[in-house]
Design a protein around this motif. Structure first.
Motif, PDB file in Angstrom:
ATOM      1  N   LEU A  96       0.854  -1.055   0.095  1.00 44.49           N
ATOM      2  CA  LEU A  96       0.048   0.014   0.084  1.00 44.49           C
ATOM      3  C   LEU A  96       0.919   1.397  -0.016  1.00 44.49           C
ATOM      4  CD1 LEU A  96      -2.898   1.430   0.564  1.00 44.49           C
ATOM      5  CD2 LEU A  96      -2.399   0.987   2.609  1.00 44.49           C
ATOM      6  N   ARG A  97       0.626   2.240  -0.978  1.00 45.89           N
ATOM      7  CA  ARG A  97       1.412   3.490  -1.006  1.00 45.89           C
ATOM      8  C   ARG A  97       0.521   4.699  -0.291  1.00 45.89           C
ATOM      9  NH1 ARG A  97       1.742   8.252  -3.739  1.00 45.89           N
ATOM     10  NH2 ARG A  97       4.126   9.038  -4.512  1.00 45.89           N
ATOM     11  N   ILE A  98       1.309   5.063   0.688  1.00 45.89           N
ATOM     12  CA  ILE A  98       0.828   6.137   1.746  1.00 45.89           C
ATOM     13  C   ILE A  98       1.648   7.218   1.362  1.00 45.89           C
ATOM     14  CG2 ILE A  98      -0.019   6.620   3.897  1.00 45.89           C
ATOM     15  CD1 ILE A  98       0.213   3.889   4.679  1.00 45.89           C
ATOM     16  N   PRO A  99       0.916   8.531   1.208  1.00 40.59           N
ATOM     17  CA  PRO A  99       1.531   9.619   0.966  1.00 40.59           C
ATOM     18  C   PRO A  99       2.392  10.150   2.278  1.00 40.59           C
ATOM     19  CG  PRO A  99      -0.459  10.096   0.215  1.00 40.59           C
ATOM     20  CD  PRO A  99      -0.689   8.737   0.863  1.00 40.59           C
ATOM     21  N   ALA A 100       3.672  10.811   1.920  1.00 38.72           N
ATOM     22  CA  ALA A 100       4.473  11.369   3.226  1.00 38.72           C
ATOM     23  C   ALA A 100       3.697  12.752   3.736  1.00 38.72           C
ATOM     24  CB  ALA A 100       5.616  11.808   2.886  1.00 38.72           C
ATOM     25  N   PHE A 101       3.908  13.068   4.743  1.00 35.88           N
ATOM     26  CA  PHE A 101       3.350  14.086   5.467  1.00 35.88           C
ATOM     27  C   PHE A 101       3.646  15.566   5.028  1.00 35.88           C
ATOM     28  CE2 PHE A 101       3.018  17.202   9.005  1.00 35.88           C
ATOM     29  CZ  PHE A 101       1.989  17.544   9.293  1.00 35.88           C
ATOM     30  N   GLY A 102       2.803  16.359   4.622  1.00 40.58           N
ATOM     31  CA  GLY A 102       3.571  17.863   4.281  1.00 40.58           C
ATOM     32  C   GLY A 102       3.889  17.963   3.127  1.00 40.58           C
ATOM     33  N   VAL A 103       4.076  16.818   2.209  1.00 39.74           N
ATOM     34  CA  VAL A 103       4.666  16.977   0.761  1.00 39.74           C
ATOM     35  C   VAL A 103       3.963  17.439  -0.367  1.00 39.74           C
ATOM     36  CG1 VAL A 103       5.897  15.646  -1.163  1.00 39.74           C
ATOM     37  CG2 VAL A 103       6.320  15.033   1.123  1.00 39.74           C
ATOM     38  N   SER A 104       2.614  17.185  -0.143  1.00 38.96           N
ATOM     39  CA  SER A 104       1.504  17.573  -1.187  1.00 38.96           C
ATOM     40  C   SER A 104       1.155  19.043  -0.636  1.00 38.96           C
ATOM     41  CB  SER A 104       0.472  16.600  -1.429  1.00 38.96           C
ATOM     42  OG  SER A 104      -0.422  17.238  -2.122  1.00 38.96           O
ATOM     43  N   ASP A 105       0.541  19.899  -1.606  1.00 35.14           N
ATOM     44  CA  ASP A 105      -0.040  21.193  -1.190  1.00 35.14           C
ATOM     45  C   ASP A 105      -1.577  20.820  -0.613  1.00 35.14           C
ATOM     46  OD1 ASP A 105       2.158  22.757  -2.266  1.00 35.14           O
ATOM     47  OD2 ASP A 105       1.291  22.981  -4.172  1.00 35.14           O
ATOM     48  N   THR A 106      -2.163  19.820  -1.162  1.00 37.52           N
ATOM     49  CA  THR A 106      -3.295  19.519  -0.436  1.00 37.52           C
ATOM     50  C   THR A 106      -3.269  18.093   0.166  1.00 37.52           C
ATOM     51  OG1 THR A 106      -3.757  18.272  -2.447  1.00 37.52           O
ATOM     52  CG2 THR A 106      -4.749  20.677  -2.625  1.00 37.52           C
ATOM     53  N   PRO A 107      -3.707  18.054   1.532  1.00 38.44           N
ATOM     54  CA  PRO A 107      -3.465  16.978   2.519  1.00 38.44           C
ATOM     55  C   PRO A 107      -4.295  15.920   1.834  1.00 38.44           C
ATOM     56  CG  PRO A 107      -4.363  18.912   3.570  1.00 38.44           C
ATOM     57  CD  PRO A 107      -4.191  19.359   2.238  1.00 38.44           C
ATOM     58  N   LYS A 108      -3.482  14.761   1.992  1.00 35.45           N
ATOM     59  CA  LYS A 108      -4.449  13.378   1.671  1.00 35.45           C
ATOM     60  C   LYS A 108      -5.276  13.037   3.099  1.00 35.45           C
ATOM     61  CE  LYS A 108      -2.604  13.427  -2.401  1.00 35.45           C
ATOM     62  NZ  LYS A 108      -2.749  14.772  -2.887  1.00 35.45           N
ATOM     63  N   PRO A 109      -5.997  11.955   2.744  1.00 34.86           N
ATOM     64  CA  PRO A 109      -6.795  11.574   4.089  1.00 34.86           C
ATOM     65  C   PRO A 109      -5.990  11.047   4.984  1.00 34.86           C
ATOM     66  CG  PRO A 109      -8.061  10.911   2.088  1.00 34.86           C
ATOM     67  CD  PRO A 109      -6.584  11.526   1.656  1.00 34.86           C
ATOM     68  N   ILE A 110      -5.049  10.191   4.546  1.00 37.36           N
ATOM     69  CA  ILE A 110      -3.991   9.573   5.242  1.00 37.36           C
ATOM     70  C   ILE A 110      -2.400   9.770   4.805  1.00 37.36           C
ATOM     71  CG2 ILE A 110      -2.893   7.301   6.436  1.00 37.36           C
ATOM     72  CD1 ILE A 110      -5.760   6.365   6.124  1.00 37.36           C
ATOM     73  N   GLU A 111      -1.704  10.518   5.740  1.00 29.94           N
ATOM     74  CA  GLU A 111      -0.303  10.453   5.366  1.00 29.94           C
ATOM     75  C   GLU A 111       0.680   9.980   6.460  1.00 29.94           C
ATOM     76  OE1 GLU A 111      -0.790  14.780   2.822  1.00 29.94           O
ATOM     77  OE2 GLU A 111      -0.062  14.789   5.208  1.00 29.94           O
ATOM     78  N   ILE A 112       1.806   9.610   6.295  1.00 36.26           N
ATOM     79  CA  ILE A 112       2.676   9.253   7.272  1.00 36.26           C
ATOM     80  C   ILE A 112       3.865  10.283   7.645  1.00 36.26           C
ATOM     81  CG2 ILE A 112       4.936   7.579   7.599  1.00 36.26           C
ATOM     82  CD1 ILE A 112       2.351   6.296   7.584  1.00 36.26           C
ATOM     83  N   LEU A 113       4.075  10.546   8.955  1.00 31.50           N
ATOM     84  CA  LEU A 113       5.313  11.394   9.500  1.00 31.50           C
ATOM     85  C   LEU A 113       6.219  10.467   9.671  1.00 31.50           C
ATOM     86  CD1 LEU A 113       6.065  14.168  10.058  1.00 31.50           C
ATOM     87  CD2 LEU A 113       4.825  14.073  12.090  1.00 31.50           C
ATOM     88  N   TYR A 114       7.376  10.517   9.233  1.00 28.96           N
ATOM     89  CA  TYR A 114       8.349   9.684   9.695  1.00 28.96           C
ATOM     90  C   TYR A 114       9.255  10.653  10.612  1.00 28.96           C
ATOM     91  CZ  TYR A 114      11.371   5.501   9.002  1.00 28.96           C
ATOM     92  OH  TYR A 114      12.111   4.584   9.053  1.00 28.96           O
ATOM     93  N   VAL A 115       9.820  10.425  11.705  1.00 31.64           N
ATOM     94  CA  VAL A 115      10.645  10.948  12.575  1.00 31.64           C
ATOM     95  C   VAL A 115      11.916  10.335  12.592  1.00 31.64           C
ATOM     96  CG1 VAL A 115      10.737  11.867  14.964  1.00 31.64           C
ATOM     97  CG2 VAL A 115       8.375  11.816  14.058  1.00 31.64           C
ATOM     98  N   LYS A 116      12.871  10.949  12.197  1.00 33.20           N
ATOM     99  CA  LYS A 116      14.147  10.518  12.366  1.00 33.20           C
ATOM    100  C   LYS A 116      15.235  11.784  12.617  1.00 33.20           C
ATOM    101  CE  LYS A 116      15.024  10.547   7.665  1.00 33.20           C
ATOM    102  NZ  LYS A 116      15.445   9.862   6.343  1.00 33.20           N
ATOM    103  N   PRO A 117      16.248  11.524  13.191  1.00 30.83           N
ATOM    104  CA  PRO A 117      17.266  12.685  13.339  1.00 30.83           C
ATOM    105  C   PRO A 117      17.823  13.000  12.026  1.00 30.83           C
ATOM    106  CG  PRO A 117      18.386  10.780  14.414  1.00 30.83           C
ATOM    107  CD  PRO A 117      16.796  10.200  13.762  1.00 30.83           C
TER     108      PRO A 117
END
Length: 127
Positions: A96-117
């Motif tokens: 399943l492809r899930i868009p990354a958080f904040g990459v698109s100008d219009t938010p998708k219903p579900i996005e992934i926020l990946y936290v790393k240093p």
């Protein structure tokens, strides 16, 4: 001990609406799991859901079930792929492809926020 007493804010008594919104987005259970992932793995991820184009909920998403899409020309990862068991994925299965958080100008219903240093030159995972 990492999680402590949970998430709080110094100005919670003066900004009550903002504080209540933050508490409704992040549950203690979610933050406890994310804290543990950060400590043990050095990385963690949230599944961010939207309602009326605003962040509605952020929930822990098991980091080991995600793989990053190849980054774009600017070095941004635009999406992640989900599969519950990458070791035993079959050629007939489509992750399943899930868009990354904040990459698109219009938010998708579900996005992934990946936290790393931050690590110079490391777009995908920690070395």
């Amino acid at each position: 001990m990492i999680f402590g007493k949970g998430l709080d804010a110094l100005d919670s008594s003066t900004k009550t609406e903002e504080y209540a919104a933050m508490r409704s987005i992040f549950s203690n259970e979610c933050l406890r799991k994310v804290s543990l992932d950060l400590k043990l793995l050095g990385e963690a991820s949230f599944q961010v859901t939207y309602k009326d184009k605003k962040v509605y909920k952020a929930e822990h998403f098991p980091r080991q079930t995600l793989r990053a899409e190849k980054c774009n020309e600017e070095g941004e990862i635009e999406a992640y792929y989900y599969h519950p068991d990458w070791v035993n994925i079959k050629p007939s299965e489509q992750p399943l492809r899930i868009p990354a958080f904040g990459v698109s100008d219009t938010p998708k219903p579900i996005e992934i926020l990946y936290v790393k240093p931050y690590e110079a030159g490391m777009y995908y995972y920690l070395s």
